[in-house]
Scaffold this motif. Structure first.
Motif, PDB file in Angstrom:
ATOM      1  N   GLN A  32     -28.731  -4.680   2.669  1.00 26.44           N
ATOM      2  CA  GLN A  32     -27.573  -4.430   3.534  1.00 26.44           C
ATOM      3  C   GLN A  32     -27.843  -4.938   4.945  1.00 26.44           C
ATOM      4  O   GLN A  32     -27.043  -5.661   5.518  1.00 26.44           O
ATOM      5  CB  GLN A  32     -27.241  -2.929   3.571  1.00 26.44           C
ATOM      6  CG  GLN A  32     -26.125  -2.588   4.541  1.00 26.44           C
ATOM      7  CD  GLN A  32     -24.793  -3.166   4.101  1.00 26.44           C
ATOM      8  OE1 GLN A  32     -24.407  -3.013   2.960  1.00 26.44           O
ATOM      9  NE2 GLN A  32     -24.088  -3.823   5.003  1.00 26.44           N
ATOM     10  N   THR A  36     -26.155  -8.248   6.888  1.00 21.37           N
ATOM     11  CA  THR A  36     -25.504  -8.108   8.191  1.00 21.37           C
ATOM     12  C   THR A  36     -26.138  -9.055   9.206  1.00 21.37           C
ATOM     13  O   THR A  36     -25.437  -9.762   9.932  1.00 21.37           O
ATOM     14  CB  THR A  36     -25.593  -6.652   8.682  1.00 21.37           C
ATOM     15  OG1 THR A  36     -24.923  -5.817   7.733  1.00 21.37           O
ATOM     16  CG2 THR A  36     -24.949  -6.491  10.044  1.00 21.37           C
ATOM     17  N   LEU A  40     -23.035 -11.845   7.609  1.00 21.20           N
ATOM     18  CA  LEU A  40     -21.989 -11.375   6.700  1.00 21.20           C
ATOM     19  C   LEU A  40     -21.934  -9.852   6.781  1.00 21.20           C
ATOM     20  O   LEU A  40     -22.392  -9.141   5.883  1.00 21.20           O
ATOM     21  CB  LEU A  40     -22.265 -11.852   5.276  1.00 21.20           C
ATOM     22  CG  LEU A  40     -22.333 -13.370   5.114  1.00 21.20           C
ATOM     23  CD1 LEU A  40     -22.758 -13.749   3.713  1.00 21.20           C
ATOM     24  CD2 LEU A  40     -21.009 -14.019   5.469  1.00 21.20           C
ATOM     25  N   PRO A  41     -21.361  -9.331   7.871  1.00 18.71           N
ATOM     26  CA  PRO A  41     -21.439  -7.899   8.149  1.00 18.71           C
ATOM     27  C   PRO A  41     -20.683  -7.013   7.170  1.00 18.71           C
ATOM     28  O   PRO A  41     -20.947  -5.829   7.094  1.00 18.71           O
ATOM     29  CB  PRO A  41     -20.849  -7.780   9.551  1.00 18.71           C
ATOM     30  CG  PRO A  41     -19.976  -8.975   9.704  1.00 18.71           C
ATOM     31  CD  PRO A  41     -20.632 -10.059   8.899  1.00 18.71           C
ATOM     32  N   HIS A  42     -19.745  -7.552   6.420  1.00 19.42           N
ATOM     33  CA  HIS A  42     -18.946  -6.726   5.518  1.00 19.42           C
ATOM     34  C   HIS A  42     -19.511  -6.711   4.103  1.00 19.42           C
ATOM     35  O   HIS A  42     -18.864  -6.236   3.181  1.00 19.42           O
ATOM     36  CB  HIS A  42     -17.492  -7.200   5.511  1.00 19.42           C
ATOM     37  CG  HIS A  42     -16.907  -7.236   6.890  1.00 19.42           C
ATOM     38  ND1 HIS A  42     -16.738  -6.101   7.658  1.00 19.42           N
ATOM     39  CD2 HIS A  42     -16.507  -8.268   7.657  1.00 19.42           C
ATOM     40  CE1 HIS A  42     -16.236  -6.432   8.831  1.00 19.42           C
ATOM     41  NE2 HIS A  42     -16.094  -7.740   8.860  1.00 19.42           N
ATOM     42  N   THR A  43     -20.725  -7.206   3.944  1.00 16.36           N
ATOM     43  CA  THR A  43     -21.364  -7.253   2.634  1.00 16.36           C
ATOM     44  C   THR A  43     -21.944  -5.879   2.313  1.00 16.36           C
ATOM     45  O   THR A  43     -22.707  -5.331   3.089  1.00 16.36           O
ATOM     46  CB  THR A  43     -22.487  -8.299   2.625  1.00 16.36           C
ATOM     47  OG1 THR A  43     -21.941  -9.550   3.030  1.00 16.36           O
ATOM     48  CG2 THR A  43     -23.102  -8.443   1.255  1.00 16.36           C
ATOM     49  N   ARG A  44     -21.555  -5.339   1.198  1.00 18.52           N
ATOM     50  CA  ARG A  44     -22.088  -4.063   0.739  1.00 18.52           C
ATOM     51  C   ARG A  44     -22.861  -4.314  -0.548  1.00 18.52           C
ATOM     52  O   ARG A  44     -22.321  -4.890  -1.495  1.00 18.52           O
ATOM     53  CB  ARG A  44     -20.963  -3.059   0.438  1.00 18.52           C
ATOM     54  CG  ARG A  44     -20.089  -2.778   1.637  1.00 18.52           C
ATOM     55  CD  ARG A  44     -20.766  -1.768   2.566  1.00 18.52           C
ATOM     56  NE  ARG A  44     -19.903  -1.491   3.690  1.00 18.52           N
ATOM     57  CZ  ARG A  44     -20.207  -1.803   4.940  1.00 18.52           C
ATOM     58  NH1 ARG A  44     -21.340  -2.363   5.212  1.00 18.52           N
ATOM     59  NH2 ARG A  44     -19.386  -1.531   5.913  1.00 18.52           N
ATOM     60  N   GLY A 102     -18.097 -14.488   9.155  1.00 17.73           N
ATOM     61  CA  GLY A 102     -19.164 -14.002  10.028  1.00 17.73           C
ATOM     62  C   GLY A 102     -18.915 -14.387  11.476  1.00 17.73           C
ATOM     63  O   GLY A 102     -18.075 -15.241  11.779  1.00 17.73           O
TER      64      GLY A 102
END
Length: 128
Positions: A32, A36, A40-44, A102
């Motif tokens: 995670q 980030t 790619l901060p919205h990668t879960r 990003g």
């Protein structure tokens, strides 16, 4: 006798190899946070996505090891070619980060700058 530029470019190549191995390790240990920081901060890391983040980690570790092998056994000319080829990975990462929404600081400041430094170091080594 190597010039100051060749020595600097070689140090950059060694730092690149070590850095990409560390980045790959982060993708395996803390996917995670690594995603980030990649831009790619919205990668879960869901159960379906975590394997893809692990693939990236393994790819980065192996890329760093390939560069280390060349640095240990190749000549300066080969070091330059490998750095130029590696710069393409950084350019690809910049494009993926930009298309993935990003921040500009990631695709220009991290990936774009990495590609530029690798290209400069590779060119110096190739011309040495």
């Amino acid at each position: 006798m190597p010039t100051a530029a060749t020595t600097t470019a070689t140090v950059i190549a060694w730092a690149t190899a070590a850095g990409i191995i560390l980045i790959g390790t982060r993708f395996l240990w803390t996917p995670q946070r690594a995603a980030t920081d990649f831009g790619l901060p919205h990668t879960r890391p869901t159960p379906h996505l975590r394997p893809w983040l692990s693939v990236k980690g393994v790819r980065d570790i192996c890329s760093g090891l390939f560069l280390l092998i060349v640095l240990l056994g190749g000549d300066t000319h080969l070091h330059g070619w490998i750095m130029l080829a590696g710069a393409l990975t950084a350019l690809g990462d910049a494009l993926i980060t930009k298309l993935g929404g990003g921040p500009a600081t990631a695709y220009y400041g991290i990936h774009g700058a990495t590609a530029a430094v690798m290209t400069a170091a590779g060119t110096v080594l190739l011309l040495s």
